[in-house]
Design a protein around this motif. Structure first.
Motif, PDB file in Angstrom:
ATOM      1  N   MET A   1       0.838  -1.200   0.000  1.00 39.22           N
ATOM      2  CA  MET A   1       0.000   0.000   0.000  1.00 39.22           C
ATOM      3  C   MET A   1       0.875   1.253   0.000  1.00 39.22           C
ATOM      4  SD  MET A   1      -2.926   1.123   2.740  1.00 39.22           S
ATOM      5  CE  MET A   1      -3.777   2.692   2.580  1.00 39.22           C
ATOM      6  N   ASP A   2       0.505   2.221  -0.802  1.00 37.68           N
ATOM      7  CA  ASP A   2       1.253   3.467  -0.893  1.00 37.68           C
ATOM      8  C   ASP A   2       0.730   4.446   0.160  1.00 37.68           C
ATOM      9  OD1 ASP A   2       2.711   5.642  -1.577  1.00 37.68           O
ATOM     10  OD2 ASP A   2       1.744   6.002  -3.512  1.00 37.68           O
ATOM     11  N   TYR A   3       1.463   4.561   1.261  1.00 35.62           N
ATOM     12  CA  TYR A   3       1.001   5.410   2.363  1.00 35.62           C
ATOM     13  C   TYR A   3       1.113   6.895   2.047  1.00 35.62           C
ATOM     14  CZ  TYR A   3       0.833   1.208   5.210  1.00 35.62           C
ATOM     15  OH  TYR A   3       0.518  -0.032   5.716  1.00 35.62           O
ATOM     16  N   SER A   4       1.803   7.231   0.965  1.00 40.38           N
ATOM     17  CA  SER A   4       1.896   8.643   0.589  1.00 40.38           C
ATOM     18  C   SER A   4       0.535   9.199   0.166  1.00 40.38           C
ATOM     19  CB  SER A   4       2.895   8.816  -0.553  1.00 40.38           C
ATOM     20  OG  SER A   4       2.457   8.149  -1.726  1.00 40.38           O
ATOM     21  N   GLN A   5      -0.416   8.292  -0.115  1.00 36.89           N
ATOM     22  CA  GLN A   5      -1.765   8.741  -0.464  1.00 36.89           C
ATOM     23  C   GLN A   5      -2.412   9.540   0.660  1.00 36.89           C
ATOM     24  OE1 GLN A   5      -4.068   5.670  -3.093  1.00 36.89           O
ATOM     25  NE2 GLN A   5      -2.911   4.501  -1.578  1.00 36.89           N
ATOM     26  N   PHE A   6      -2.015   9.236   1.895  1.00 38.80           N
ATOM     27  CA  PHE A   6      -2.602   9.943   3.022  1.00 38.80           C
ATOM     28  C   PHE A   6      -2.235  11.425   3.030  1.00 38.80           C
ATOM     29  CE2 PHE A   6      -2.771   5.576   4.663  1.00 38.80           C
ATOM     30  CZ  PHE A   6      -4.064   5.540   5.144  1.00 38.80           C
ATOM     31  N   LEU A   7      -1.146  11.770   2.324  1.00 43.13           N
ATOM     32  CA  LEU A   7      -0.751  13.177   2.272  1.00 43.13           C
ATOM     33  C   LEU A   7      -1.782  14.008   1.519  1.00 43.13           C
ATOM     34  CD1 LEU A   7       3.071  12.773   1.533  1.00 43.13           C
ATOM     35  CD2 LEU A   7       1.962  13.206   3.732  1.00 43.13           C
ATOM     36  N   VAL A   8      -2.546  13.367   0.622  1.00 42.85           N
ATOM     37  CA  VAL A   8      -3.613  14.078  -0.083  1.00 42.85           C
ATOM     38  C   VAL A   8      -4.695  14.522   0.886  1.00 42.85           C
ATOM     39  CG1 VAL A   8      -5.377  13.857  -1.881  1.00 42.85           C
ATOM     40  CG2 VAL A   8      -3.131  12.803  -2.193  1.00 42.85           C
ATOM     41  N   MET A   9      -4.879  13.743   1.969  1.00 43.95           N
ATOM     42  CA  MET A   9      -5.925  14.034   2.957  1.00 43.95           C
ATOM     43  C   MET A   9      -5.391  14.969   4.040  1.00 43.95           C
ATOM     44  SD  MET A   9      -7.420  10.148   3.322  1.00 43.95           S
ATOM     45  CE  MET A   9      -8.897  10.639   4.229  1.00 43.95           C
ATOM     46  N   ARG A  10      -4.820  16.081   3.618  1.00 44.55           N
ATOM     47  CA  ARG A  10      -4.201  17.010   4.572  1.00 44.55           C
ATOM     48  C   ARG A  10      -5.189  17.524   5.601  1.00 44.55           C
ATOM     49  NH1 ARG A  10      -1.940  22.549   2.239  1.00 44.55           N
ATOM     50  NH2 ARG A  10      -4.159  23.080   2.401  1.00 44.55           N
ATOM     51  N   SER A  11      -6.371  17.922   5.160  1.00 38.37           N
ATOM     52  CA  SER A  11      -7.363  18.476   6.084  1.00 38.37           C
ATOM     53  C   SER A  11      -7.839  17.424   7.082  1.00 38.37           C
ATOM     54  CB  SER A  11      -8.558  19.025   5.301  1.00 38.37           C
ATOM     55  OG  SER A  11      -8.170  20.054   4.434  1.00 38.37           O
ATOM     56  N   GLU A  12      -8.096  16.217   6.582  1.00 32.94           N
ATOM     57  CA  GLU A  12      -8.591  15.157   7.457  1.00 32.94           C
ATOM     58  C   GLU A  12      -7.545  14.745   8.485  1.00 32.94           C
ATOM     59  OE1 GLU A  12     -11.109  15.211   3.877  1.00 32.94           O
ATOM     60  OE2 GLU A  12      -8.952  15.249   4.214  1.00 32.94           O
ATOM     61  N   ILE A  13      -6.295  14.608   8.048  1.00 34.74           N
ATOM     62  CA  ILE A  13      -5.232  14.221   8.977  1.00 34.74           C
ATOM     63  C   ILE A  13      -5.033  15.298  10.038  1.00 34.74           C
ATOM     64  CG2 ILE A  13      -2.783  13.682   9.188  1.00 34.74           C
ATOM     65  CD1 ILE A  13      -4.438  11.501   7.845  1.00 34.74           C
ATOM     66  N   SER A  14      -5.043  16.551   9.608  1.00 34.68           N
ATOM     67  CA  SER A  14      -4.888  17.658  10.548  1.00 34.68           C
ATOM     68  C   SER A  14      -6.016  17.679  11.579  1.00 34.68           C
ATOM     69  CB  SER A  14      -4.850  18.981   9.781  1.00 34.68           C
ATOM     70  OG  SER A  14      -4.817  20.083  10.640  1.00 34.68           O
ATOM     71  N   LEU A  15      -7.243  17.436  11.121  1.00 38.09           N
ATOM     72  CA  LEU A  15      -8.380  17.413  12.035  1.00 38.09           C
ATOM     73  C   LEU A  15      -8.282  16.253  13.010  1.00 38.09           C
ATOM     74  CD1 LEU A  15     -11.103  18.753  12.769  1.00 38.09           C
ATOM     75  CD2 LEU A  15     -12.198  17.172  11.168  1.00 38.09           C
ATOM     76  N   LEU A  16      -7.821  15.095  12.550  1.00 44.16           N
ATOM     77  CA  LEU A  16      -7.645  13.944  13.440  1.00 44.16           C
ATOM     78  C   LEU A  16      -6.591  14.223  14.503  1.00 44.16           C
ATOM     79  CD1 LEU A  16      -7.843  10.835  11.061  1.00 44.16           C
ATOM     80  CD2 LEU A  16      -9.476  11.527  12.828  1.00 44.16           C
TER      81      LEU A  16
END
Length: 477
Positions: A1-16
């Motif tokens: 799995m390419d975990y770099s995909q999570f970088l696209v979810m900047r807003s969601e990660i920041s909120l979490l």
């Protein structure tokens, strides 16, 4: 799995990250940390808002299930601004004896619902969309019923939960039909597979999907829960429900109609035409009869949802721009009104319109702020609400909906009457002594009201804001 995909979810990660920090402080913090939890939540969320204020480029992740764009990123920023104002208005309330023991739960549930709204806004697949929809809906029932000593709050929570479950069932039924018609749950694939398909099953699919989303937006005839829930819920939760939830649902519906049903606009525009007329008219007529200000703003919000839908029915870049701009102005205007109601209710327990008779004599600043909020909601120039209505009407006219805009304009005259009833109570009905004694609002409420007033006054003259939204909308959904 390419975990770099999570970088696209900047807003969601920041909120979490904000959610986890608040959770750890609430769970493991000492008494001193818990006393400052309200300020901590506001500071952390302010940093989250600033971090995500610059829109990100169009991108996708997880096989296209998650898709974002500059305008979707800006919608999240608009929701962040409204949520931050709600958090400021909640500081004093969250520290009251009945609520402070559940103060952490309030912030955590609120952030979870916002996370669900983020997912709805950035969905490219109906599975992720439905996860976001439920994440945004179910914790809201707990927020509505958070004041456990208040029976009205319990009742409101139960009503919201039952109608949310029912609307979710309708939405899922529509998705099952949609999968049967198209063979996919990806937005782009569905749009291609159902092009030219006008079978009864397709029409049923569209009706069920609109019914499920109509609940979130309080569109008539899916509005019956709204007034009771708004009245029974804590005012801070009501304000969040009326603007943040409604704004995210509006853009999510726009996303679904523009992407999934892109090749069949004539079908859904006919249904939307009827829904808009019913929503604006019923909301306005019932608002006239209300004496409780929370119920008053409930029917006002129903009517405002109808105006927001004008941006969707336009089916154009101009409509998208007008919708996002309208939601931003609506956030400042409605939260200004709820901020005044919250302050007065917290200090006097009064929420009826008759209680506001002569309010200008005892609390002139709050009276002026409420007047500005009513003027903006009514669309009176030169306040921001006038320009938001102008742009949303212009987008519908540009798409040829002349009769619809005429009906909306006539309804605006009706709304002028009931919005001015509040102004009349505060400034003209002064024959009796005001039952609300002079008081000083808490610091959080004052800051939030200053922000709201600035938005009401400046957004109407800062044309660069609308132009910026137009540039982002032109880049696509």
């Amino acid at each position: 799995m390419d975990y770099s995909q999570f970088l696209v979810m900047r807003s969601e990660i920041s909120l979490l990250v904000v959610f986890l920090l608040i959770f750890f402080v609430d769970t493991f913090g000492g008494n001193k940390s818990l006393k400052g939890l309200s300020i901590t939540a506001c500071v952390l969320f302010a940093l989250h808002t600033i971090w995500n204020i610059i829109p990100i480029e169009s991108a996708s992740a997880f096989g296209g299930m998650y898709q974002t764009s500059p305008i979707a990123s800006m919608v999240k920023t608009v929701l962040n601004i409204g949520t931050f104002i709600v958090l400021l208005q909640s500081i004093s309330w969250s520290n009251t004896p009945d609520v402070k023991v559940r103060r952490g739960e309030f912030y955590e549930l609120l952030l979870v619902t916002l996370f669900g709204m983020y997912l709805m806004v950035s969905s490219g697949h109906f599975l992720l969309f439905f996860i976001g929809l439920e994440t945004a809906s179910l914790p809201m029932a707990a927020l509505i019923a958070i004041t456990k000593k208040d029976s009205e709050s319990y009742e409101a929570g139960a009503k919201y939960l039952f109608t949310a479950v029912f609307s979710s069932a309708l939405f899922l039924l529509g998705l099952s039909f949609l999968y049967g018609v198209s063979g996919s749950l990806y937005f782009d694939d569905i749009a291609i597979n159902i092009a030219g398909n006008h079978t009864p099953l397709f029409i049923a699919t569209l009706v069920f999907v609109l019914a499920g989303m109509g609940f979130k937006l309080s569109l008539v005839p899916f509005h019956l829960w709204t007034a009771d829930v708004y009245e029974g819920a804590p005012t801070q939760v009501t304000s969040y429900l009326s603007v943040i939830s409604k704004g995210s649902a509006a853009f999510a519906l726009l996303l679904v109609l523009y992407k999934v049903f892109a090749f069949e606009p004539a079908v859904w525009q006919g249904i939307m035409w009827a829904l808009i007329v019913l929503t604006i008219t019923v909301g306005n007529l019932f608002a006239i009869r209300q004496k409780n200000l929370k119920r008053f703003l409930a029917f006002s919000s129903i009517s405002q949802a109808g105006y927001i839908m004008l941006g969707i029915i336009a089916g154009s870049i101009q409509g998208t721009t007008a919708l996002v701009y309208y939601v931003l102005v609506y956030i400042f205007s409605n939260l200004a009104a709820f901020g005044v109601i919250s302050s007065i209710e917290h200090n006097s327990g009064k929420v009826n319109m008759d209680d506001y008779n002569g309010l200008y004599k005892t609390n002139p600043k709050l009276s002026v702020i409420m007047m500005l909020a009513m003027f903006s909601l009514a669309g009176i120039p030169p306040f921001a609400g006038f320009f938001s209505k102008f742009f949303i009407f212009a987008s519908a006219i540009h798409s040829g909906f002349y009769i619809l805009v005429l009906i909306a304009l006539l309804n605006t005259i009706i709304s002028l009457y009931y919005y001015l009833l509040v102004v009349k109570a505060m400034f003209i009905n002064t024959e009796n002594e005001c039952v609300i004694a002079p008081f000083r609002s808490d610091n959080g409420s004052r800051v939030s009201l200053i922000v709201c007033v600035a938005g009401i006054l400046l957004l109407g003259i800062a044309s660069c804001v609308y132009g910026y939204f137009a540039d982002l909308s032109a880049l696509g959904l």
